[in-house]
Design a protein around this motif. Sequence first.
Motif, PDB file in Angstrom:
ATOM      1  N   TRP A   1       8.698   9.597 -13.112  1.00 36.92           N
ATOM      2  CA  TRP A   1       9.798   8.925 -12.398  1.00 36.92           C
ATOM      3  C   TRP A   1      10.874   9.925 -11.986  1.00 36.92           C
ATOM      4  N   LEU A   2      11.243  10.829 -12.898  1.00 38.40           N
ATOM      5  CA  LEU A   2      12.234  11.839 -12.561  1.00 38.40           C
ATOM      6  C   LEU A   2      11.742  12.758 -11.455  1.00 38.40           C
ATOM      7  N   LEU A   3      10.450  13.091 -11.525  1.00 39.86           N
ATOM      8  CA  LEU A   3       9.865  13.935 -10.487  1.00 39.86           C
ATOM      9  C   LEU A   3      10.006  13.297  -9.117  1.00 39.86           C
ATOM     10  N   LEU A   4       9.704  11.994  -9.036  1.00 41.62           N
ATOM     11  CA  LEU A   4       9.821  11.284  -7.755  1.00 41.62           C
ATOM     12  C   LEU A   4      11.272  11.172  -7.306  1.00 41.62           C
ATOM     13  N   LEU A   5      12.185  10.971  -8.247  1.00 42.88           N
ATOM     14  CA  LEU A   5      13.597  10.868  -7.898  1.00 42.88           C
ATOM     15  C   LEU A   5      14.104  12.177  -7.309  1.00 42.88           C
ATOM     16  N   PHE A   6      13.815  13.289  -7.966  1.00 42.55           N
ATOM     17  CA  PHE A   6      14.254  14.593  -7.472  1.00 42.55           C
ATOM     18  C   PHE A   6      13.588  14.934  -6.145  1.00 42.55           C
ATOM     19  N   PHE A   7      12.315  14.565  -6.022  1.00 44.61           N
ATOM     20  CA  PHE A   7      11.617  14.842  -4.768  1.00 44.61           C
ATOM     21  C   PHE A   7      12.221  14.020  -3.632  1.00 44.61           C
ATOM     22  N   GLY A   8      12.580  12.770  -3.914  1.00 48.46           N
ATOM     23  CA  GLY A   8      13.239  11.940  -2.920  1.00 48.46           C
ATOM     24  C   GLY A   8      14.576  12.518  -2.489  1.00 48.46           C
TER      25      GLY A   8
ATOM     26  N   ALA B   1      -1.566  14.562   7.384  1.00 53.23           N
ATOM     27  CA  ALA B   1      -1.529  14.431   5.924  1.00 53.23           C
ATOM     28  C   ALA B   1      -2.664  13.555   5.421  1.00 53.23           C
ATOM     29  N   VAL B   2      -2.907  12.436   6.114  1.00 53.43           N
ATOM     30  CA  VAL B   2      -3.924  11.483   5.661  1.00 53.43           C
ATOM     31  C   VAL B   2      -5.329  12.063   5.829  1.00 53.43           C
ATOM     32  N   VAL B   3      -5.626  12.614   7.014  1.00 55.50           N
ATOM     33  CA  VAL B   3      -6.987  13.124   7.233  1.00 55.50           C
ATOM     34  C   VAL B   3      -7.248  14.362   6.376  1.00 55.50           C
ATOM     35  N   GLY B   4      -6.232  15.198   6.171  1.00 58.85           N
ATOM     36  CA  GLY B   4      -6.404  16.355   5.297  1.00 58.85           C
ATOM     37  C   GLY B   4      -6.670  15.941   3.862  1.00 58.85           C
ATOM     38  N   SER B   5      -5.929  14.943   3.397  1.00 63.63           N
ATOM     39  CA  SER B   5      -6.140  14.423   2.043  1.00 63.63           C
ATOM     40  C   SER B   5      -7.513  13.790   1.911  1.00 63.63           C
ATOM     41  N   LEU B   6      -7.930  13.046   2.942  1.00 56.28           N
ATOM     42  CA  LEU B   6      -9.246  12.409   2.918  1.00 56.28           C
ATOM     43  C   LEU B   6     -10.360  13.460   2.874  1.00 56.28           C
ATOM     44  N   GLY B   7     -10.209  14.525   3.645  1.00 56.24           N
ATOM     45  CA  GLY B   7     -11.199  15.595   3.618  1.00 56.24           C
ATOM     46  C   GLY B   7     -11.312  16.225   2.245  1.00 56.24           C
ATOM     47  N   SER B   8     -10.180  16.425   1.582  1.00 56.83           N
ATOM     48  CA  SER B   8     -10.196  16.959   0.228  1.00 56.83           C
ATOM     49  C   SER B   8     -10.912  16.012  -0.726  1.00 56.83           C
ATOM     50  N   CYS B   9     -10.642  14.720  -0.569  1.00 59.42           N
ATOM     51  CA  CYS B   9     -11.276  13.723  -1.439  1.00 59.42           C
ATOM     52  C   CYS B   9     -12.794  13.724  -1.275  1.00 59.42           C
ATOM     53  N   VAL B  10     -13.244  13.786  -0.037  1.00 61.74           N
ATOM     54  CA  VAL B  10     -14.689  13.743   0.232  1.00 61.74           C
ATOM     55  C   VAL B  10     -15.382  14.951  -0.377  1.00 61.74           C
TER      56      VAL B  10
ATOM     57  N   VAL C   1       6.912  19.187  11.922  1.00 60.38           N
ATOM     58  CA  VAL C   1       5.647  18.479  11.673  1.00 60.38           C
ATOM     59  C   VAL C   1       4.993  19.026  10.408  1.00 60.38           C
ATOM     60  N   ALA C   2       4.989  20.358  10.269  1.00 54.58           N
ATOM     61  CA  ALA C   2       4.396  20.976   9.084  1.00 54.58           C
ATOM     62  C   ALA C   2       5.145  20.562   7.825  1.00 54.58           C
ATOM     63  N   LEU C   3       6.464  20.560   7.907  1.00 56.26           N
ATOM     64  CA  LEU C   3       7.276  20.164   6.756  1.00 56.26           C
ATOM     65  C   LEU C   3       6.970  18.735   6.333  1.00 56.26           C
ATOM     66  N   MET C   4       6.972  17.820   7.302  1.00 58.49           N
ATOM     67  CA  MET C   4       6.762  16.409   7.002  1.00 58.49           C
ATOM     68  C   MET C   4       5.335  16.138   6.538  1.00 58.49           C
ATOM     69  N   ALA C   5       4.345  16.758   7.196  1.00 60.04           N
ATOM     70  CA  ALA C   5       2.946  16.513   6.842  1.00 60.04           C
ATOM     71  C   ALA C   5       2.665  16.952   5.413  1.00 60.04           C
ATOM     72  N   ASN C   6       3.191  18.087   5.019  1.00 62.60           N
ATOM     73  CA  ASN C   6       2.909  18.588   3.680  1.00 62.60           C
ATOM     74  C   ASN C   6       3.734  17.878   2.611  1.00 62.60           C
TER      75      ASN C   6
ATOM     76  N   VAL D   1       3.438  13.401  -1.527  1.00 60.48           N
ATOM     77  CA  VAL D   1       3.764  12.014  -1.861  1.00 60.48           C
ATOM     78  C   VAL D   1       2.492  11.193  -2.080  1.00 60.48           C
ATOM     79  N   ILE D   2       1.479  11.415  -1.242  1.00 58.49           N
ATOM     80  CA  ILE D   2       0.205  10.716  -1.409  1.00 58.49           C
ATOM     81  C   ILE D   2      -0.362  10.978  -2.802  1.00 58.49           C
ATOM     82  N   THR D   3      -0.290  12.219  -3.243  1.00 63.83           N
ATOM     83  CA  THR D   3      -0.789  12.566  -4.575  1.00 63.83           C
ATOM     84  C   THR D   3       0.024  11.875  -5.662  1.00 63.83           C
ATOM     85  N   LEU D   4       1.333  11.897  -5.520  1.00 61.75           N
ATOM     86  CA  LEU D   4       2.209  11.330  -6.544  1.00 61.75           C
ATOM     87  C   LEU D   4       2.073   9.810  -6.665  1.00 61.75           C
ATOM     88  N   LEU D   5       1.870   9.141  -5.540  1.00 61.35           N
ATOM     89  CA  LEU D   5       1.861   7.682  -5.552  1.00 61.35           C
ATOM     90  C   LEU D   5       0.477   7.067  -5.699  1.00 61.35           C
ATOM     91  N   PHE D   6      -0.545   7.728  -5.169  1.00 67.15           N
ATOM     92  CA  PHE D   6      -1.854   7.083  -5.083  1.00 67.15           C
ATOM     93  C   PHE D   6      -2.949   7.753  -5.912  1.00 67.15           C
TER      94      PHE D   6
END
Length: 343
Positions: free
Chosen positions: A36-43, A67-76, A266-271, A276-281
Amino acid sequence: MFKVLFITFSGIGLGYLFRKAAWTALLEKSISYTIWLLLLFFGLQVGANELVVNNLDTLGLQAFAIAVVGSLGSCVFAWALGKWVFRRGVMSGNGLPDENLSGSGKAPVAGEGKCASGISLSQFSGGFIVVAFFALGCVCGWIGFVPEMLTDGKVGMWVLMIQVGMSIGSDKRLREILSGLRPKFLLLPFGTIFGTLIFVAVASPFVLGLGGNLHVAGVSGTFEMTLADCLAVGAGFGYYSLSSVLITQIKEPQIGAAFAAQLGTVALMANIMREVITLLFSPLIRKVFGKLAPISVGGATSMDSTLPVITAVCGKEMAFISIFHGVTVDFTVPFLVTFFASL
């Protein structure tokens, strides 16, 4: 990177030294509060970044898609490694869980580090809690309702890393966990890299069609990304600060400061979104793609900011694999980003 590793391994050493102390039992229970603290500081970091906030409406879709397609590729690729390379029982024989790393149908509840059948209601409620902490951090960072020492996230990260390290070091199975590591896990960071880049390349026509107007320092206009630009963004692997700075500096002589700032945003936001995808899902990712997948999605951050979530969801036996994965991927970021941005 070296400071984070030093703090983490110092925490592991302290945890091992005091592993017989009664108070070490509280470390395991406090993992949820760490997350929770990690997410708060990251926010706080996200909300306080004006470049991100000012360009959410125009650049967010491109960043989100990458971000989504890169994460999906890693998952696969992580799922494929778990299914065909490691197979069932790869870590058995050392007192460690004997399960298929490509997915076992079980997902631990974040913060508990134990397996539960399916995705339980408590996991959904835990997800709402971490989203609430992240949202609170974003709002506070946006309105400036926090000290600057918290918005840079350094103090919070150091505290969290030493806490996580102590939790790992105090685990009575530490020797068994270390002996359970296999050379095959070297393949995981390479799967992360190739999976991300291949999926980003395949999805690039869609990403390129999402371009919007520019809002940087009073300049208006549009900039059309190329395949190489998409790959440069994806090659950040969650390392948003370094990748965005590198891309902006490299592209400025080619396309001008304003458009270079757009691509850097774009690079800043995508990464950031990948982290965030990792932290939440991570619980859902682990259930669908196996316990290697959250590590792979974490990319370069699997050694630091997403490590608490990864160890909570995947188990402490994956901590050293996660750290090694993060260090390896982190090392490739400046080289790959520079290469693609220079094309």
